[in-house]
Design a protein around this motif. Structure first.
Motif, mmCIF file in Angstrom:
data_model
loop_
_atom_site.group_PDB
_atom_site.id
_atom_site.type_symbol
_atom_site.label_atom_id
_atom_site.label_comp_id
_atom_site.label_asym_id
_atom_site.label_seq_id
_atom_site.Cartn_x
_atom_site.Cartn_y
_atom_site.Cartn_z
ATOM 1 N N SER A 1 1.951 0.509 -15.380
ATOM 2 C CA SER A 1 0.924 1.379 -14.784
ATOM 3 C C SER A 1 1.271 2.851 -14.980
ATOM 4 C CB SER A 1 0.770 1.077 -13.291
ATOM 5 O OG SER A 1 1.935 1.434 -12.569
ATOM 6 N N LYS B 1 -2.089 5.598 -19.097
ATOM 7 C CA LYS B 1 -2.870 6.650 -18.444
ATOM 8 C C LYS B 1 -3.495 7.596 -19.467
ATOM 9 C CE LYS B 1 0.298 6.682 -14.449
ATOM 10 N NZ LYS B 1 -0.559 6.569 -13.279
ATOM 11 N N GLN C 1 -7.150 5.687 -15.340
ATOM 12 C CA GLN C 1 -6.084 4.679 -15.318
ATOM 13 C C GLN C 1 -6.571 3.479 -16.120
ATOM 14 O OE1 GLN C 1 -2.841 4.575 -13.366
ATOM 15 N NE2 GLN C 1 -2.619 3.010 -14.945
ATOM 16 N N SER D 1 -6.463 -0.202 -17.558
ATOM 17 C CA SER D 1 -5.909 -1.528 -17.297
ATOM 18 C C SER D 1 -5.172 -2.019 -18.535
ATOM 19 C CB SER D 1 -7.032 -2.500 -16.932
ATOM 20 O OG SER D 1 -6.531 -3.815 -16.783
ATOM 21 N N HIS E 1 -6.958 0.703 -9.282
ATOM 22 C CA HIS E 1 -6.143 1.908 -9.078
ATOM 23 C C HIS E 1 -6.037 2.290 -7.611
ATOM 24 C CE1 HIS E 1 -4.235 5.683 -9.948
ATOM 25 N NE2 HIS E 1 -5.273 6.406 -9.604
ATOM 26 N N SER F 1 1.587 -0.262 -7.744
ATOM 27 C CA SER F 1 0.526 0.378 -8.507
ATOM 28 C C SER F 1 0.043 -0.585 -9.573
ATOM 29 C CB SER F 1 1.043 1.668 -9.161
ATOM 30 O OG SER F 1 0.027 2.286 -9.921
ATOM 31 N N MET F 2 -1.260 -0.792 -9.642
ATOM 32 C CA MET F 2 -1.877 -1.691 -10.617
ATOM 33 C C MET F 2 -1.204 -3.066 -10.582
ATOM 34 S SD MET F 2 -4.299 0.180 -11.960
ATOM 35 C CE MET F 2 -4.791 -0.529 -13.533
ATOM 36 N N HIS G 1 6.128 -0.060 -8.295
ATOM 37 C CA HIS G 1 6.346 1.134 -9.112
ATOM 38 C C HIS G 1 7.836 1.399 -9.249
ATOM 39 C CE1 HIS G 1 5.999 5.383 -10.346
ATOM 40 N NE2 HIS G 1 4.758 5.086 -10.707
#
Length: 395
Positions: free
Chosen positions: A66, A70, A90, A92, A274, A308-309, A313
């Protein structure tokens, strides 16, 4: 069979904070992608290398996390008293989907420097030496970010001795001020969409969890680590290699999103990857970071781990750090209580890669909590610039 040749699009690959992304000037995108829509999304997906059923993004610029999937589009600002408009996408990894629902706080650190170096900031407003103030309009969420970018000999200074946990090498410090970061229109139109500092969140298969639901920086669901059988010292593998854990966190995220008013049904969560974020907090304790460095309990006020996603993270999302700083400044939230409670203007928290300090100015006005700004330091560095290529029939 004829094949369409590739096209070239001017682009810059930049690290901002603990993330990396492909940056574009709006004017450099193909005409079909200069407005929101299917063509823009298709181009960005192809640039990053998604959707990839292998989950590696081998055929694109993405890094299969993730933090590295970006995109950023910048243009001269359409807003008064701002220099640049900043739009974040963001991408996928495994789905044909670009999420435009929130900001990236880490890449925000690179927006000011890219805007300066790409001619989007009026040169008359830039010092030859010193610190340039770039006023950024964050177009995803309609908020102002002020970036303090160091300048040397008329150029952005990227090298320096500022160290950021989660980034291997030091660089120049960029201070960011997220102005009025709380929500003002989406969901309940409040920093606390439910009106409560702590809610009971009913999660099927998990139970009823105490949760702080806050929309500051980015909509975030905070729960206590101990309530979901974690300590707050976990590193990525402990979560990301556990399919049941990931399913649990996604269930918490989906039900929290409904309670925050961000979606109307659980099923809608799949189309909004997101936001919101989900994080768990714990009181300060010793742990070993992902680099092998010891983080002592005395080095931090609390521990925070965030997803995140769909994955834990490796450090901390910048926008989630804004949410952490804001929640910590408000007595009674789970974040504030994990930090020891009471009034505080800044907090240093432990994340998987080390520590981060974030400050926030919060106050109560007519019984409602407001936050005027959140402040933190990041760094940014251009990694590559030139053109990115995609097949001409990709959009």
């Amino acid at each position: 069979m004829t094949h369409v040749p590739q096209i070239k699009i001017p682009a810059t690959y930049i690290r901002g904070g603990t993330s990396k992304g492909v940056f574009f000037r709006l004017q450099d995108l193909p005409e079909a992608a200069q407005a929101p829509g299917a063509a823009r999304d298709a181009i960005l997906l192809r640039v990053i290398g998604s959707p990839d059923p292998y989950g590696k993004q081998i055929d694109g610029m993405g890094g299969a996390t993730s933090s590295t999937s970006k995109t950023v589009i910048l243009s001269k600002s359409s807003q008064p008293d701002h220099d640049v408009d900043y739009l974040f996408g963001q991408v996928s990894i495994d789905k044909a989907f670009v999420d435009w629902s929130g900001n990236c706080g880490n890449l925000s650190a690179a927006v000011g420097s890219f805007a300066i170096s790409s001619g989007l900031v009026d040169a008359a407003n830039l010092p030859e030496n010193g610190v340039a103030t770039v006023r950024i309009w964050q177009a995803n969420i309609g908020k102002t970010i002020i970036a303090k970018v160091p300048m040397t000999a008329g150029e952005v200074q990227e090298t320096g001795d500022f160290e950021l946990d989660g980034v291997t090498f030091p660089a120049a410090e960029v201070q960011l001020e997220f102005m009025d970061p709380a929500a003002d229109d989406e969901g309940g139109g409040s920093m606390f969409p439910t009106g409560n500092l702590v809610d009971d969140l009913d999660v099927p298969g998990v139970g009823t969890l105490k949760a702080t639901l806050i929309d500051a920086g980015i909509p975030t669901i905070f729960v206590n680590a101990s309530d979901i059988n974690y300590t707050g010292t976990e590193l990525q593998d402990a979560i990301n290699n556990d399919a049941k854990a990931l399913e649990m966190f996604e269930t918490i995220r989906a039900h929290g999103a409904v309670k925050m008013g961000l979606i109307k049904s659980i099923e809608e969560a799949a189309g909004r990857q997101h936001t919101p974020k989900v994080a768990f907090v714990a009181p300060a304790q010793d742990y070993t970071s992902s680099s092998g460095k010891t983080v002592a309990a005395s080095d931090v006020d609390l521990l925070v781990r965030a997803l995140s996603m769909g994955k834990l993270h490796h450090a901390m999302m910048g926008t989630a750090a804004v949410a952490i700083g804001t929640a910590a400044a408000i007595p009674g939230t789970l974040v504030n209580l994990a930090a020891g409670g009471g009034d505080r203007e800044s907090v240093r928290f432990g994340h998987p890669s080390g520590t981060l300090k974030v400050g926030a100015e919060a106050k109560q006005v007519e019984g409602e909590w407001t936050v005027t700004k959140a402040i933190m330091s990041r760094s940014a560095r251009i990694l590559m610039e030139g053109w990115v290529r995609i097949p001409g029939d990709a959009f």
